[in-house]
Design an enzyme around this catalytic site. Structure first.
Site, mmCIF file in Angstrom:
data_model
loop_
_atom_site.group_PDB
_atom_site.id
_atom_site.type_symbol
_atom_site.label_atom_id
_atom_site.label_comp_id
_atom_site.label_asym_id
_atom_site.label_seq_id
_atom_site.Cartn_x
_atom_site.Cartn_y
_atom_site.Cartn_z
ATOM 1 N N GLU A 185 -2.610 7.612 -4.728
ATOM 2 C CA GLU A 185 -2.945 7.010 -6.027
ATOM 3 C C GLU A 185 -4.419 7.130 -6.386
ATOM 4 O O GLU A 185 -4.789 7.009 -7.559
ATOM 5 C CB GLU A 185 -2.540 5.526 -6.042
ATOM 6 C CG GLU A 185 -3.398 4.630 -5.150
ATOM 7 C CD GLU A 185 -3.007 3.153 -5.248
ATOM 8 O OE1 GLU A 185 -1.817 2.842 -5.107
ATOM 9 O OE2 GLU A 185 -3.914 2.323 -5.464
ATOM 10 N N HIS A 227 -0.768 0.117 -9.777
ATOM 11 C CA HIS A 227 -1.520 -0.861 -8.967
ATOM 12 C C HIS A 227 -2.020 -2.018 -9.845
ATOM 13 O O HIS A 227 -3.218 -2.286 -9.916
ATOM 14 C CB HIS A 227 -2.698 -0.178 -8.251
ATOM 15 C CG HIS A 227 -3.067 -0.884 -6.972
ATOM 16 N ND1 HIS A 227 -3.341 -0.234 -5.804
ATOM 17 C CD2 HIS A 227 -3.204 -2.209 -6.686
ATOM 18 C CE1 HIS A 227 -3.634 -1.102 -4.856
ATOM 19 N NE2 HIS A 227 -3.557 -2.319 -5.369
ATOM 20 N N ARG A 276 0.859 -1.179 0.000
ATOM 21 C CA ARG A 276 0.000 0.000 0.000
ATOM 22 C C ARG A 276 0.895 1.228 0.000
ATOM 23 O O ARG A 276 1.917 1.252 0.694
ATOM 24 C CB ARG A 276 -0.928 0.031 1.225
ATOM 25 C CG ARG A 276 -2.100 -0.944 1.150
ATOM 26 C CD ARG A 276 -3.119 -0.560 0.063
ATOM 27 N NE ARG A 276 -4.231 -1.487 -0.047
ATOM 28 C CZ ARG A 276 -4.287 -2.516 -0.898
ATOM 29 N NH1 ARG A 276 -3.285 -2.761 -1.730
ATOM 30 N NH2 ARG A 276 -5.345 -3.299 -0.940
HETATM 31 P P1 NAI Z 1 -1.174 -11.292 4.791
HETATM 32 O O1 NAI Z 1 -2.138 -10.856 5.832
HETATM 33 O O2 NAI Z 1 -1.161 -12.735 4.382
HETATM 34 O O3 NAI Z 1 0.314 -10.913 5.255
HETATM 35 C C1 NAI Z 1 0.642 -9.686 5.837
HETATM 36 C C2 NAI Z 1 1.809 -9.938 6.770
HETATM 37 O O4 NAI Z 1 2.210 -8.667 7.285
HETATM 38 C C3 NAI Z 1 1.421 -10.810 7.960
HETATM 39 O O5 NAI Z 1 2.358 -11.863 8.106
HETATM 40 C C4 NAI Z 1 1.489 -9.856 9.138
HETATM 41 O O6 NAI Z 1 1.908 -10.481 10.343
HETATM 42 C C5 NAI Z 1 2.525 -8.857 8.643
HETATM 43 N N1 NAI Z 1 2.511 -7.609 9.387
HETATM 44 C C6 NAI Z 1 1.493 -7.050 10.103
HETATM 45 N N2 NAI Z 1 1.913 -5.924 10.692
HETATM 46 C C7 NAI Z 1 3.211 -5.761 10.351
HETATM 47 C C8 NAI Z 1 4.205 -4.803 10.669
HETATM 48 N N3 NAI Z 1 3.928 -3.788 11.484
HETATM 49 N N4 NAI Z 1 5.422 -4.947 10.142
HETATM 50 C C9 NAI Z 1 5.724 -6.002 9.336
HETATM 51 N N5 NAI Z 1 4.840 -6.949 9.010
HETATM 52 C C10 NAI Z 1 3.601 -6.836 9.513
HETATM 53 O O7 NAI Z 1 -1.430 -10.343 3.545
HETATM 54 P P2 NAI Z 1 -0.993 -10.588 2.042
HETATM 55 O O8 NAI Z 1 -2.054 -11.313 1.307
HETATM 56 O O9 NAI Z 1 0.398 -11.121 2.003
HETATM 57 O O10 NAI Z 1 -1.024 -9.082 1.483
HETATM 58 C C11 NAI Z 1 -0.107 -8.111 1.962
HETATM 59 C C12 NAI Z 1 -0.548 -6.750 1.463
HETATM 60 O O11 NAI Z 1 -0.382 -6.694 0.046
HETATM 61 C C13 NAI Z 1 -2.030 -6.442 1.678
HETATM 62 O O12 NAI Z 1 -2.263 -5.902 2.948
HETATM 63 C C14 NAI Z 1 -2.336 -5.461 0.589
HETATM 64 O O13 NAI Z 1 -2.197 -4.166 1.130
HETATM 65 C C15 NAI Z 1 -1.242 -5.701 -0.457
HETATM 66 N N6 NAI Z 1 -1.785 -6.136 -1.732
HETATM 67 C C16 NAI Z 1 -1.445 -5.443 -2.862
HETATM 68 C C17 NAI Z 1 -1.924 -5.820 -4.110
HETATM 69 C C18 NAI Z 1 -1.541 -5.101 -5.366
HETATM 70 O O14 NAI Z 1 -2.163 -5.330 -6.430
HETATM 71 N N7 NAI Z 1 -0.534 -4.242 -5.366
HETATM 72 C C19 NAI Z 1 -2.840 -6.959 -4.232
HETATM 73 C C20 NAI Z 1 -3.084 -7.669 -2.983
HETATM 74 C C21 NAI Z 1 -2.581 -7.255 -1.791
#
Ligand code: NAI
Length: 336
Positions: free
Chosen positions: A263, A295, A234
């Site tokens: 964005e 994005h 993000r």
């Molecule tokens: P997820 O929930 O599986 O993994 C997120 C990880 O971040 C978790 O392991 C969590 O413990 C960790 N986390 C939480 N707080 C944190 C902190 N303060 N510092 C470091 N790590 C922390 O989520 P997933 O599916 O891996 O997605 C991650 C992010 O990717 C989403 O939140 C979304 O914002 C973004 N995303 C972007 C897309 C794009 O098209 N550019 C598409 C899909 C997701």
């Protein structure tokens, strides 16, 4: 169920229409983003379906509730654009697509790494002009470098796997370590250590109050000079103004962004005839060592199919039971 689907793009419609056959929802595709001005279009639709740049704050949530909305179905994993506390207070259920294709995003993050390193975007343009000079295209071997993964959840672990395949040493920072990552040989360290020791850093944590501007001027000063930074998570994880200073000083050697804090007013639209008013974004575009995509990391046919199927199933579950396994809970604990 009657669904008002905002920010509807033609590429999504075909996936939603195909996936809807077994569900039979009545979907009305609406091209505009959901805003206070367009919210009246949602009146009398019990389900409203939105994407990442449809920002629903407390006022807009109240507007939706007043119009009869009961369910807000997000076509995304991230939910930082929705005021969950307001939804809970108004009795609206918010559902999301927790996972659709972690590979889509992870592979795009790696595409940015490879493009920045080997400058294929510049080489492509040069060769088409008949310019075969290699000056300025020098890259480096990724094999043997240290890769830092911030957030080792569903997407971060896939990035770690790919970069492990490239022969990188893996560092990770995550308050909730992932045993799968440790099996790859990833070492969990404090964020400062990751920043100081990584040659390439990729961000995969959600946007929360704790991760807002995680990469600020202070963090940039802690980087290994000339490090590569990739953000496909993000936009607000990175302070873009500080990143510009980091690029100017050379502290950031390469920057790959698929997301940008502001964005919402730019991405997903063709603005090629307009003057970009965002000077920070415009400045970022001027650097030879910055690659920005709009994005699109999620944008594979596999992901679009999965987003459509899960969203429509979420709506069916809510319609049939009033509940949904993908409802976002604990709204009053944290807004993320
Ligand atoms: P997820 O929930 O599986 O993994 C997120 C990880 O971040 C978790 O392991 C969590 O413990 C960790 N986390 C939480 N707080 C944190 C902190 N303060 N510092 C470091 N790590 C922390 O989520 P997933 O599916 O891996 O997605 C991650 C992010 O990717 C989403 O939140 C979304 O914002 C973004 N995303 C972007 C897309 C794009 O098209 N550019 C598409 C899909 C997701």
């Amino acid at each position: 169920m009657k669904v008002a689907l905002f920010s509807a793009k033609s590429y999504e419609r075909s996936f939603f229409s195909a996936a809807n056959a077994p569900f039979g929802h009545e979907i009305t595709y609406l091209e505009p983003r959901l805003t206070p001005e367009t919210a009246p279009l949602a009146e009398h639709f019990p389900a409203v379906c939105i994407f990442v740049n449809d920002q629903v704050d407390a006022d807009l949530m109240a507007q939706l509730a007043q119009g009869g909305t009961q369910l807000l179905a997000l076509r995304s994993a991230g939910f930082n654009h929705v005021d969950l506390n307001a939804a809970e207070d108004l009795g609206l259920t918010v559902v999301r697509v927790p996972a659709y294709s972690p590979f889509a995003v992870a592979e795009h993050a790696v595409a940015l790494i490879l493009t920045l390193n080997r400058k294929t975007h510049r080489a492509y343009a040069r060769v088409r002009e008949g310019n075969f000079d290699l000056e300025g295209l020098l890259g480096f071997d990724i094999h043997g470098l240290t890769m830092g993964v911030v957030g080792t959840g569903k997407i971060g672990i896939e990035v770690a796997r790919i970069m492990h395949g490239f022969g990188c040493q893996l560092l990770g920072y995550d308050p909730y370590p992932n045993p799968e990552a440790e099996k790859l040989g990833l070492h969990y360290v404090e964020l400062d250590t990751l920043l100081a020791q990584s040659d390439i850093i990729s961000l995969h944590s959600p946007l929360t109050p704790e991760t807002y501007h995680l990469i600020n001027a202070d963090a940039i000063n802690r980087l290994k000079p000339g490090a590569m930074l990739i953000n496909t998570s993000r936009g607000a994880l990175v302070d873009a103004a500080a990143a510009i200073e980091g690029l100017k000083s050379g502290q950031i050697g390469y920057l790959g962004l698929d997301v940008y804090e502001e964005e919402a007013d730019l991405f997903f639209e063709d603005l090629s005839d307009r003057i970009i008013q965002d000077d920070i974004f415009a400045r970022l575009l001027t650097f030879p060592n910055v690659v920005i995509t709009g994005h699109q990391a999620f944008f594979t046919r596999n992901a679009l199919r999965a987003i459509a199927e899960t969203t429509l199933a979420n709506i069916r579950d809510f319609e049939q039971t009033g509940q949904c396994a993908n409802a976002i809970k604990s709204a009053h604990v944290t807004k993320s």
